[in-house]
Design a protein around this motif. Structure first.
Motif, PDB file in Angstrom:
ATOM      1  N   TYR A   1      -1.442  -2.328  -7.076  1.00 37.41           N
ATOM      2  CA  TYR A   1      -1.472  -3.068  -5.805  1.00 37.41           C
ATOM      3  C   TYR A   1      -1.802  -4.540  -6.056  1.00 37.41           C
ATOM      4  O   TYR A   1      -1.123  -5.432  -5.552  1.00 37.41           O
ATOM      5  CB  TYR A   1      -2.499  -2.448  -4.847  1.00 37.41           C
ATOM      6  N   ALA A   2      -2.851  -4.796  -6.837  1.00 34.33           N
ATOM      7  CA  ALA A   2      -3.278  -6.171  -7.099  1.00 34.33           C
ATOM      8  C   ALA A   2      -2.168  -6.991  -7.760  1.00 34.33           C
ATOM      9  O   ALA A   2      -1.982  -8.169  -7.454  1.00 34.33           O
ATOM     10  CB  ALA A   2      -4.525  -6.180  -7.975  1.00 34.33           C
ATOM     11  N   ILE A   3      -1.420  -6.366  -8.646  1.00 40.85           N
ATOM     12  CA  ILE A   3      -0.340  -7.071  -9.347  1.00 40.85           C
ATOM     13  C   ILE A   3       0.886  -7.230  -8.455  1.00 40.85           C
ATOM     14  O   ILE A   3       1.492  -8.299  -8.395  1.00 40.85           O
ATOM     15  CB  ILE A   3       0.028  -6.327 -10.643  1.00 40.85           C
ATOM     16  N   ASP A   4       1.262  -6.177  -7.741  1.00 43.54           N
ATOM     17  CA  ASP A   4       2.498  -6.195  -6.962  1.00 43.54           C
ATOM     18  C   ASP A   4       2.435  -7.017  -5.687  1.00 43.54           C
ATOM     19  O   ASP A   4       3.484  -7.355  -5.145  1.00 43.54           O
ATOM     20  CB  ASP A   4       2.934  -4.769  -6.617  1.00 43.54           C
ATOM     21  N   ARG A   5       1.270  -7.359  -5.185  1.00 44.49           N
ATOM     22  CA  ARG A   5       1.227  -8.188  -3.977  1.00 44.49           C
ATOM     23  C   ARG A   5       1.920  -9.527  -4.253  1.00 44.49           C
ATOM     24  O   ARG A   5       2.523 -10.093  -3.372  1.00 44.49           O
ATOM     25  CB  ARG A   5      -0.220  -8.398  -3.514  1.00 44.49           C
TER      26      ARG A   5
ATOM     27  N   ALA B   1       0.831  -1.207   0.000  1.00 41.96           N
ATOM     28  CA  ALA B   1       0.000   0.000   0.000  1.00 41.96           C
ATOM     29  C   ALA B   1       0.869   1.261   0.000  1.00 41.96           C
ATOM     30  O   ALA B   1       0.605   2.199  -0.758  1.00 41.96           O
ATOM     31  CB  ALA B   1      -0.939  -0.004   1.201  1.00 41.96           C
ATOM     32  N   VAL B   2       1.917   1.265   0.826  1.00 40.68           N
ATOM     33  CA  VAL B   2       2.822   2.418   0.858  1.00 40.68           C
ATOM     34  C   VAL B   2       3.473   2.600  -0.510  1.00 40.68           C
ATOM     35  O   VAL B   2       3.545   3.713  -1.044  1.00 40.68           O
ATOM     36  CB  VAL B   2       3.884   2.264   1.972  1.00 40.68           C
ATOM     37  N   HIS B   3       3.940   1.504  -1.097  1.00 42.64           N
ATOM     38  CA  HIS B   3       4.551   1.592  -2.427  1.00 42.64           C
ATOM     39  C   HIS B   3       3.558   2.151  -3.444  1.00 42.64           C
ATOM     40  O   HIS B   3       3.901   3.035  -4.230  1.00 42.64           O
ATOM     41  CB  HIS B   3       5.067   0.225  -2.884  1.00 42.64           C
ATOM     42  N   CYS B   4       2.329   1.656  -3.440  1.00 42.14           N
ATOM     43  CA  CYS B   4       1.347   2.115  -4.430  1.00 42.14           C
ATOM     44  C   CYS B   4       0.971   3.575  -4.217  1.00 42.14           C
ATOM     45  O   CYS B   4       0.690   4.292  -5.189  1.00 42.14           O
ATOM     46  CB  CYS B   4       0.132   1.201  -4.426  1.00 42.14           C
TER      47      CYS B   4
END
Length: 159
Positions: free
Chosen positions: A104-108, A62-65
């Motif tokens: 977010y959905a992809i990077d998790r 979340a912080v990254h996004c």
């Protein structure tokens, strides 16, 4: 052909892409990069020995996004000003939401996550897991999906 819309699309895509690359590779912290995919079943151990599970992975992603989206917003706003583009606030918000939320959905990238399931379902699982010869399949597929979604976001901005 609507040349103004075409120019807006091209400029918006270039600005989104530049902001994404800067946000992903220059702004993202090492902690977020390493922790964003952590789960309780597949924890990540930090340099200080701290074990990070699902909650820490979600927070890091979340912080990254948020920083990623803020970087894209800065690129869009500064670039639009420099180029004299008139972008509507609602479309900017929609484009950044498309890019940031899907990021977010992809990077998790949790084991069995969205991108891995797609790769396995389309016969690209071996490429997804490739991490040899200077190639990381998961990272290349991640980038391809992000580029495609940024194209959709740029189309929203061009309307």
């Amino acid at each position: 052909m609507n040349t103004a819309r075409t120019a807006r699309f091209a400029a918006a895509y270039a600005l989104l892409r530049a902001g994404a690359d800067i946000g992903d590779h220059l702004v993202q912290s090492d902690h977020c990069a390493r922790t964003k995919g952590a789960t309780d079943a597949a924890p990540v151990t930090g340099d200080d020995g701290t074990v990070h599970g699902t909650a820490a992975g979600r927070k890091a992603c979340a912080v990254h996004c948020l920083t990623y989206s803020a970087t894209q917003a800065a690129a869009l706003l500064l670039g639009a000003r420099a180029l004299g583009l008139r972008l509507r606030p609602a479309q900017v918000a929609a484009a950044l939401a498309i890019s940031g939320l899907t990021h977010y959905a992809i990077d998790r990238r949790v084991p069995g996550g969205l991108l891995q399931r797609f790769a396995d379902a389309t016969g690209k699982g071996n490429f997804y897991r490739l991490a040899d010869h200077g190639i990381n399949g998961a990272a290349r597929m991640d980038g391809a999906v992000h580029h495609g979604l940024e194209t959709i976001a740029a189309a929203v901005l061009a309307r």
